[in-house]
Design an enzyme around this catalytic site. Sequence first.
Site, PDB file in Angstrom:
ATOM      1  N   ARG A  19     -53.891 110.942 -35.850  1.00 53.41           N
ATOM      2  CA  ARG A  19     -52.680 111.552 -34.961  1.00 53.41           C
ATOM      3  C   ARG A  19     -51.511 110.746 -34.610  1.00 53.41           C
ATOM      4  NH1 ARG A  19     -56.628 113.206 -30.135  1.00 53.41           N
ATOM      5  NH2 ARG A  19     -57.481 111.346 -31.168  1.00 53.41           N
ATOM      6  N   ASN A  37     -56.803 116.929 -33.062  1.00 55.05           N
ATOM      7  CA  ASN A  37     -58.238 117.095 -33.377  1.00 55.05           C
ATOM      8  C   ASN A  37     -58.752 118.346 -33.344  1.00 55.05           C
ATOM      9  OD1 ASN A  37     -58.379 114.533 -34.509  1.00 55.05           O
ATOM     10  ND2 ASN A  37     -59.311 113.658 -32.752  1.00 55.05           N
TER      11      ASN A  37
END
Length: 93
Positions: A19, A37
């Site tokens: 990320r 996520n």
Amino acid sequence: MALQARLVITGRVQGVGYRDWAMANARRLGLKGWVRNRVDGSVEALVVGDEDAVGKMIEACRHGPPLAKVDAVDVESVDLDVLPSDFRRLPTA
């Protein structure tokens, strides 16, 4: 007009800095959107920007950061009425 794409990245993509890596790349490319996520172990992203930048982001996501092992990147075109104003991380969904 901005190109809009939803990506679902599968493989070893959680717990490897994916990320943060995606946020840095998206910002460098001038993209708007988000990354998060998912409870199934994948990473999902929305990327909005010019066609060249979106294409570069999709290609980069096929490799990811050094510790990731990407199995697949599913790309879906989307048509949002309200476009994001920046690129950020969202909570797990």
